[in-house]
Design a protein around this motif. Structure first.
Motif, mmCIF file in Angstrom:
data_model
loop_
_atom_site.group_PDB
_atom_site.id
_atom_site.type_symbol
_atom_site.label_atom_id
_atom_site.label_comp_id
_atom_site.label_asym_id
_atom_site.label_seq_id
_atom_site.Cartn_x
_atom_site.Cartn_y
_atom_site.Cartn_z
ATOM 1 N N ALA A 32 -22.993 -43.342 -44.169
ATOM 2 C CA ALA A 32 -23.766 -42.234 -44.732
ATOM 3 C C ALA A 32 -25.103 -42.073 -44.014
ATOM 4 C CB ALA A 32 -23.995 -42.477 -46.224
ATOM 5 N N ILE A 33 -25.772 -43.192 -43.758
ATOM 6 C CA ILE A 33 -27.047 -43.149 -43.030
ATOM 7 C C ILE A 33 -26.839 -42.598 -41.625
ATOM 8 C CG2 ILE A 33 -28.897 -44.557 -42.044
ATOM 9 C CD1 ILE A 33 -28.546 -46.449 -44.458
ATOM 10 N N ALA A 34 -25.810 -43.113 -40.945
ATOM 11 C CA ALA A 34 -25.553 -42.689 -39.568
ATOM 12 C C ALA A 34 -25.222 -41.205 -39.500
ATOM 13 C CB ALA A 34 -24.412 -43.523 -38.987
ATOM 14 N N ARG A 35 -24.376 -40.731 -40.412
ATOM 15 C CA ARG A 35 -24.011 -39.321 -40.405
ATOM 16 C C ARG A 35 -25.219 -38.428 -40.661
ATOM 17 N NH1 ARG A 35 -19.227 -41.427 -42.619
ATOM 18 N NH2 ARG A 35 -17.401 -40.860 -41.394
ATOM 19 N N PHE A 36 -26.030 -38.831 -41.602
ATOM 20 C CA PHE A 36 -27.215 -38.029 -41.922
ATOM 21 C C PHE A 36 -28.119 -37.880 -40.699
ATOM 22 C CE2 PHE A 36 -31.704 -37.871 -43.169
ATOM 23 C CZ PHE A 36 -31.708 -36.702 -43.915
ATOM 24 N N VAL A 37 -28.308 -38.989 -39.992
ATOM 25 C CA VAL A 37 -29.205 -38.965 -38.834
ATOM 26 C C VAL A 37 -28.599 -38.152 -37.693
ATOM 27 C CG1 VAL A 37 -30.292 -40.388 -37.065
ATOM 28 C CG2 VAL A 37 -30.296 -41.159 -39.443
ATOM 29 N N SER A 72 -28.813 -31.016 -29.386
ATOM 30 C CA SER A 72 -29.504 -31.601 -28.239
ATOM 31 C C SER A 72 -28.892 -32.947 -27.885
ATOM 32 C CB SER A 72 -30.991 -31.778 -28.572
ATOM 33 O OG SER A 72 -31.626 -32.618 -27.621
ATOM 34 N N ALA A 73 -28.502 -33.117 -26.641
ATOM 35 C CA ALA A 73 -27.934 -34.387 -26.195
ATOM 36 C C ALA A 73 -28.965 -35.505 -26.309
ATOM 37 C CB ALA A 73 -27.447 -34.257 -24.754
ATOM 38 N N PHE A 74 -30.213 -35.207 -25.933
ATOM 39 C CA PHE A 74 -31.257 -36.232 -26.000
ATOM 40 C C PHE A 74 -31.514 -36.661 -27.447
ATOM 41 C CE2 PHE A 74 -35.777 -37.320 -26.563
ATOM 42 C CZ PHE A 74 -35.839 -38.445 -25.757
ATOM 43 N N LEU A 75 -31.595 -35.669 -28.375
ATOM 44 C CA LEU A 75 -31.837 -36.008 -29.779
ATOM 45 C C LEU A 75 -30.654 -36.771 -30.373
ATOM 46 C CD1 LEU A 75 -33.592 -32.843 -31.258
ATOM 47 C CD2 LEU A 75 -34.598 -35.080 -30.721
ATOM 48 N N LEU A 76 -29.438 -36.453 -29.926
ATOM 49 C CA LEU A 76 -28.272 -37.191 -30.399
ATOM 50 C C LEU A 76 -28.377 -38.655 -30.007
ATOM 51 C CD1 LEU A 76 -25.377 -37.461 -31.537
ATOM 52 C CD2 LEU A 76 -24.551 -36.864 -29.260
ATOM 53 N N VAL A 77 -28.685 -38.897 -28.736
ATOM 54 C CA VAL A 77 -28.791 -40.272 -28.254
ATOM 55 C C VAL A 77 -29.954 -41.000 -28.933
ATOM 56 C CG1 VAL A 77 -29.285 -41.666 -26.203
ATOM 57 C CG2 VAL A 77 -27.695 -39.744 -26.051
ATOM 58 N N LEU A 78 -31.092 -40.316 -29.063
ATOM 59 C CA LEU A 78 -32.242 -40.930 -29.731
ATOM 60 C C LEU A 78 -31.921 -41.249 -31.194
ATOM 61 C CD1 LEU A 78 -35.260 -41.730 -29.495
ATOM 62 C CD2 LEU A 78 -35.821 -39.394 -30.230
ATOM 63 N N SER A 79 -31.257 -40.319 -31.890
ATOM 64 C CA SER A 79 -30.898 -40.538 -33.293
ATOM 65 C C SER A 79 -29.915 -41.687 -33.431
ATOM 66 C CB SER A 79 -30.291 -39.266 -33.891
ATOM 67 O OG SER A 79 -31.203 -38.199 -33.847
ATOM 68 N N LEU A 80 -28.943 -41.750 -32.534
ATOM 69 C CA LEU A 80 -28.005 -42.876 -32.534
ATOM 70 C C LEU A 80 -28.753 -44.194 -32.375
ATOM 71 C CD1 LEU A 80 -24.965 -41.743 -30.360
ATOM 72 C CD2 LEU A 80 -24.876 -42.577 -32.705
ATOM 73 N N GLY A 81 -29.736 -44.182 -31.478
ATOM 74 C CA GLY A 81 -30.497 -45.397 -31.229
ATOM 75 C C GLY A 81 -31.237 -45.883 -32.458
ATOM 76 N N PHE A 82 -31.939 -44.997 -33.129
ATOM 77 C CA PHE A 82 -32.724 -45.410 -34.291
ATOM 78 C C PHE A 82 -31.835 -45.753 -35.488
ATOM 79 C CE2 PHE A 82 -36.452 -43.583 -32.123
ATOM 80 C CZ PHE A 82 -37.306 -44.663 -32.284
ATOM 81 N N ALA A 83 -30.732 -45.010 -35.666
ATOM 82 C CA ALA A 83 -29.813 -45.346 -36.756
ATOM 83 C C ALA A 83 -29.204 -46.727 -36.531
ATOM 84 C CB ALA A 83 -28.715 -44.289 -36.857
ATOM 85 N N GLY A 143 -17.588 -46.198 -33.351
ATOM 86 C CA GLY A 143 -16.453 -45.583 -34.034
ATOM 87 C C GLY A 143 -16.781 -44.193 -34.544
ATOM 88 N N LEU A 144 -18.015 -43.995 -35.010
ATOM 89 C CA LEU A 144 -18.418 -42.683 -35.525
ATOM 90 C C LEU A 144 -18.401 -41.611 -34.447
ATOM 91 C CD1 LEU A 144 -21.391 -43.471 -37.943
ATOM 92 C CD2 LEU A 144 -19.168 -42.528 -38.544
ATOM 93 N N VAL A 145 -18.713 -41.994 -33.225
ATOM 94 C CA VAL A 145 -18.775 -40.991 -32.145
ATOM 95 C C VAL A 145 -17.571 -41.086 -31.208
ATOM 96 C CG1 VAL A 145 -21.287 -40.847 -32.184
ATOM 97 C CG2 VAL A 145 -20.202 -42.562 -30.745
ATOM 98 N N SER A 146 -16.569 -41.881 -31.589
ATOM 99 C CA SER A 146 -15.423 -42.082 -30.692
ATOM 100 C C SER A 146 -14.660 -40.783 -30.449
ATOM 101 C CB SER A 146 -14.489 -43.152 -31.252
ATOM 102 O OG SER A 146 -13.999 -42.767 -32.517
ATOM 103 N N SER A 147 -14.535 -39.939 -31.508
ATOM 104 C CA SER A 147 -13.799 -38.683 -31.321
ATOM 105 C C SER A 147 -14.519 -37.767 -30.344
ATOM 106 C CB SER A 147 -13.612 -37.976 -32.664
ATOM 107 O OG SER A 147 -14.858 -37.634 -33.236
ATOM 108 N N MET A 148 -15.849 -37.781 -30.378
ATOM 109 C CA MET A 148 -16.610 -36.973 -29.438
ATOM 110 C C MET A 148 -16.468 -37.523 -28.022
ATOM 111 S SD MET A 148 -20.661 -36.068 -29.354
ATOM 112 C CE MET A 148 -21.115 -37.692 -28.803
ATOM 113 N N GLN A 190 -18.086 -34.670 -42.003
ATOM 114 C CA GLN A 190 -17.839 -34.613 -43.431
ATOM 115 C C GLN A 190 -17.894 -36.019 -44.014
ATOM 116 O OE1 GLN A 190 -15.858 -33.139 -41.218
ATOM 117 N NE2 GLN A 190 -16.302 -30.990 -41.601
ATOM 118 N N GLU A 191 -18.343 -36.104 -45.263
ATOM 119 C CA GLU A 191 -18.408 -37.393 -45.940
ATOM 120 C C GLU A 191 -16.994 -37.909 -46.167
ATOM 121 O OE1 GLU A 191 -20.826 -39.337 -46.863
ATOM 122 O OE2 GLU A 191 -22.476 -38.076 -46.242
ATOM 123 N N GLU A 192 -16.774 -39.179 -45.924
ATOM 124 C CA GLU A 192 -15.504 -39.797 -46.229
ATOM 125 C C GLU A 192 -15.378 -39.968 -47.737
ATOM 126 O OE1 GLU A 192 -15.519 -43.446 -44.135
ATOM 127 O OE2 GLU A 192 -14.869 -42.568 -42.246
#
Length: 461
Positions: A111-116, A123-134, A153-158, A252-254
């Motif tokens: 839930a935390i990871a999805r929200f972030v 933005s590719a940069f914001l995605l990577v930065l958000s992944l980092g902080f989460a 696992g959360l970003v594996s489909s992407m 989407q929320e699981e």
């Protein structure tokens, strides 16, 4: 490898049987046995010839059947070593394991990871930065490898929609494991070296509160994640600034099978525990005692069941107990002080030892597990004069978690490498760069805060 292990063990033990270590190094009989045990178990920890937790049991076994009987007059009682396996520090980490289990069981991590991640605005940069902080935030309380596995696992489909040479894909595969490593230093329960270091310090009467620990380490890993994002932007993301055209991860929320009230109660228990750790200096209840609260509440109220209890990382607790017991032997026999005297480390300044042990831990951790490095180096720091122990031990503890240049440096690195698409020299380039940056930030920012908090005294370089 097994034959090499048997041969090394024989060669380590053989001189102790005939008293050669006493002649070569000027050791007492107890110190000689202690050295032989340390050589054998260190080799086993480094090579993982047998499971690490079995080596943890082996430490206790050898201390009880060889060290104490061979000690002579003044030998400590067996409880001195037995108590290492259920100490205040073990309780602290047990509480951390229970919180980690609850976070995973109730989907709080996802839930935390999805929200972030959801709020990156393409933005590719914001995605990577958000992944980092989460990832870094979750690694403060969860196992680093489990956190990295969950985030990937959360970003594996992407990532499946991206070519293996994609700059964004490479950036994700570097950001997740490295930020998991960096976040691990953020709290006393974040990673094994932290807990091992705190255990040694507590044995010597040094207490670092949960809040004090976070005060000097949080800026280090926060700035390091920003720095890592900058490195990845310069090397990769300048060529791919947008992710609008990429089939993005489904956010989407699981479906959570657990009822909402239980989920809310879990958040409350976790919040109370973290607050109790942070304020331990104010209310006077030790961190280990606070850690019993989530254990009792989660299992006593059936928020977690017997299956989760059995799935806790008991093997890691045994491994930690073995490391603490080995360090206790170094202290009781005086072997640590003997080595400090041999290398004249006691004549150095606090800042000098802070630098020396942080660099030594970092370099060794490039090739060995950070847990093995902590178990190898921290016992030596305990033999320093009392005013030098704290800076040396802190340097060794944090330095062990900042090495990230190779796929074998940390389990998260190996996990990311297994996804394919990144080469060893690329990991050396990015991982080596962030290791140097993070160490520099630790020395400058962390050292300054430690000095300001009067935990150490760096006034005399």
């Amino acid at each position: 490898m097994i034959r090499a292990g048997i041969l090394f063990s024989i060669l380590s033990v053989f001189p102790a049987i005939f008293g050669w270590y006493q002649d070569w190094l000027g050791l007492t009989p107890a110190q000689e046995i202690n050295l032989a045990i340390a050589l054998v178990v260190s080799f086993l920890w480094v090579t993982e010839l047998i499971p690490l937790y079995v080596t943890g049991f082996l430490v206790l076994f050898l201390e009880l059947i060889w060290l104490i009987p061979g000690w002579g007059p003044g030998a400590p009682k067996t409880i001195v070593f037995l108590s290492c396996y259920f100490s205040e520090t073990i309780l602290l980490f047990l509480g951390g394991f229970v919180i980690s289990s609850a976070i995973s069981s109730y989907g709080l991590d996802a839930a935390i990871a999805r929200f972030v991640i959801k709020n990156t605005n393409g933005s590719a940069f914001l995605l990577v930065l958000s992944l980092g902080f989460a990832t870094a935030f979750l690694s403060c309380f969860m196992n680093n490898t489990a956190t990295a596995a969950m985030m990937l696992g959360l970003v594996s489909s992407m990532m499946k929609s991206l070519d293996e040479t994609s700059p964004l894909r490479k950036s994700i595969l570097f950001m997740v494991p490295f930020s998991a490593n960096l976040g691990g230093i953020g709290t006393p329960v974040g990673t094994l070296p932290n807990v091992i270091g705190i255990a040694y310090l507590q044995e010597k009467g040094f207490q670092i509160g949960f809040l004090d620990w976070m005060a000097f380490v949080t800026p280090v890993f926060v700035f390091s994640v920003f720095a890592l994002s900058g490195i990845l932007y310069i090397v990769y993301l300048r060529m791919e600034k947008s992710i609008q055209s990429i089939r993005f991860i489904q956010m989407q929320e699981e479906d959570i099978s657990i009822s909402s009230p239980k989920r809310k109660l879990s958040i409350l228990v976790i919040g109370i525990t973290i607050f109790g750790w942070i304020t331990s200096d104010w209310h006077g209840v030790s961190n280990g005692t606070v850690a019993l609260f989530p254990v009792i509440v989660f299992f006593g109220s059936s928020l977690l069941d017997l299956k989760e209890f059995r799935n806790l990382s008991w093997d890691v607790l045994i491994l930690m107990g073995g490391g603490i017991a080995l360090g206790k032997a170094f202290e009781e026999t005086g072997l640590a002080k003997h080595f400090v005297g041999m290398f004249m480390l006691g004549e150095s300044s606090q800042f000098g030892l802070f630098l020396f042990f942080s660099i030594l831990s970092l370099l060794l951790s490039c090739f060995l597990s950070n847990t093995s490095v902590a178990n190898l180096i921290l016992p030596i720091t305990m033999g320093l004069p009392s005013d030098l122990i704290l800076p040396a031990a802190i340097g060794a503890t944090i330095g062990a978690s900042l090495a990230m240049p190779l796929p074998v440096s940390t389990p998260p690195n190996a996990l990311a490498f297994s996804y394919g698409g990144i080469r060893s020299f690329e990991m050396v380039k990015i991982g080596g760069s962030i290791s140097i940056v993070a160490w520099t930030l630790f020395v400058i920012v962390g050292g300054l805060i430690l000095n300001q908090l009067q935990i150490v005294d760096f006034s005399n370089f």
